[in-house]
Write a protein that holds these residues in place. Structure first.
Motif, PDB file in Angstrom:
ATOM      1  N   SER A 103      67.957   3.800 -49.663  1.00 51.32           N
ATOM      2  CA  SER A 103      66.839   3.023 -49.437  1.00 51.32           C
ATOM      3  C   SER A 103      65.670   3.162 -50.368  1.00 51.32           C
ATOM      4  CB  SER A 103      66.094   3.638 -48.192  1.00 51.32           C
ATOM      5  OG  SER A 103      65.687   4.758 -48.059  1.00 51.32           O
ATOM      6  N   MET A 147      66.815  -1.304 -47.947  1.00 48.44           N
ATOM      7  CA  MET A 147      67.829  -0.579 -47.795  1.00 48.44           C
ATOM      8  C   MET A 147      69.220  -1.212 -48.318  1.00 48.44           C
ATOM      9  SD  MET A 147      67.798   0.715 -44.043  1.00 48.44           S
ATOM     10  CE  MET A 147      69.115   2.245 -44.141  1.00 48.44           C
ATOM     11  N   GLN A 164      67.942   5.580 -42.113  1.00 47.48           N
ATOM     12  CA  GLN A 164      66.590   6.396 -42.896  1.00 47.48           C
ATOM     13  C   GLN A 164      65.474   6.511 -42.214  1.00 47.48           C
ATOM     14  OE1 GLN A 164      63.816   4.843 -44.314  1.00 47.48           O
ATOM     15  NE2 GLN A 164      64.273   2.699 -44.037  1.00 47.48           N
TER      16      GLN A 164
END
Lengths: 112, 115
Positions: B93, B32, B25
């Motif tokens: 996330s 996450m 991400q």
């Protein structure tokens, strides 16, 4: 109409009508709720959220209603469009924690 | 600009094999997650990591081992794959803390098929 059974619940609506998708949540301590839209082949996408100190929140064409007394959440979509066809999930969270519990999902099918 | 990316998108493998799914991400988020979505679309959390530290580990077989080399990456390694592992796996996330934006951003998913 809506059907519930062994398969994913499906709600069929005519294009242009309003849609109401319901969700019963499980944890009375939950204080944050999110609606997600999942299109075919994609990940869930945030639509709108609401905290437990509110009972209604509006976005663009969408409204979320929260009834804490009966632990019920609903998502209203105004003037439903073909692009709204997807699976919709509610998710609950509590105390700013990292555990999000998802509902079973409802498939919205928009008829031309 | 991809926010949460996963590789591969599709993974077909034989029972008993070991495989990994990668997730990255670029949102600068601290937390996450890995989720499993079964054939009935039911979405269930498997793991949650915060700044490389395991926070949530639901009742997942220990054949599943998450690895977080840094806070932008959370990979999922699966040993001795079984038929029941076939599903779509989503990485997500979220920002941490008592902020309004507590929601999660999901990757596109990895469809795992075990033959």
């Amino acid at each position: 109409g809506e059907s519930v059974g062994l398969h994913l619940p499906t709600l069929s609506v005519q294009e242009g009508d309003n849609s109401i998708i319901n969700c019963a949540y499980s944890n009375s301590a939950s204080d944050y709720f999110i609606w997600y839209k999942q299109e075919s082949g994609k990940g869930p996408q945030f639509i709108i959220d609401i905290r437990s100190n509110m009972d209604k929140r509006q976005g663009q064409r969408v409204t979320v209603l929260l009834n804490k007394t009966v632990k019920h959440l609903s998502l209203q979509i105004a003037a439903t469009q073909p692009g709204d066809s997807a699976v919709y999930f509610c998710a609950e969270n509590w105390n700013y924690g990292q555990n999000f519990v998802f509902g079973p999902g409802t498939r919205l099918s928009v008829l031309p | 600009d991809t926010a949460v990316s996963q590789t591969p998108k599709y993974l077909v493998t034989q029972m008993g094999n070991d495989k990994s799914i990668k997730c990255e991400q670029n949102l600068g988020h601290d937390t996450m997650y890995w989720y499993k979505q079964d054939s009935k679309k039911f979405l269930k959390i498997m793991f949650s990591y915060n700044n490389k530290e395991l926070i949530i580990n639901e009742t997942v077989p220990n054949r599943f081992s998450p690895k977080s080399p840094d806070k932008a990456h959370l990979n999922l390694h699966i040993n001795s794959l079984e038929l029941g592992d076939s599903a779509v796996y989503f990485c997500a996330s979220s920002p941490r803390g008592r902020r309004r934006d507590h929601t999660q951003y999901f990757g596109p998913g990895t469809r795992l098929t075990v033959l």
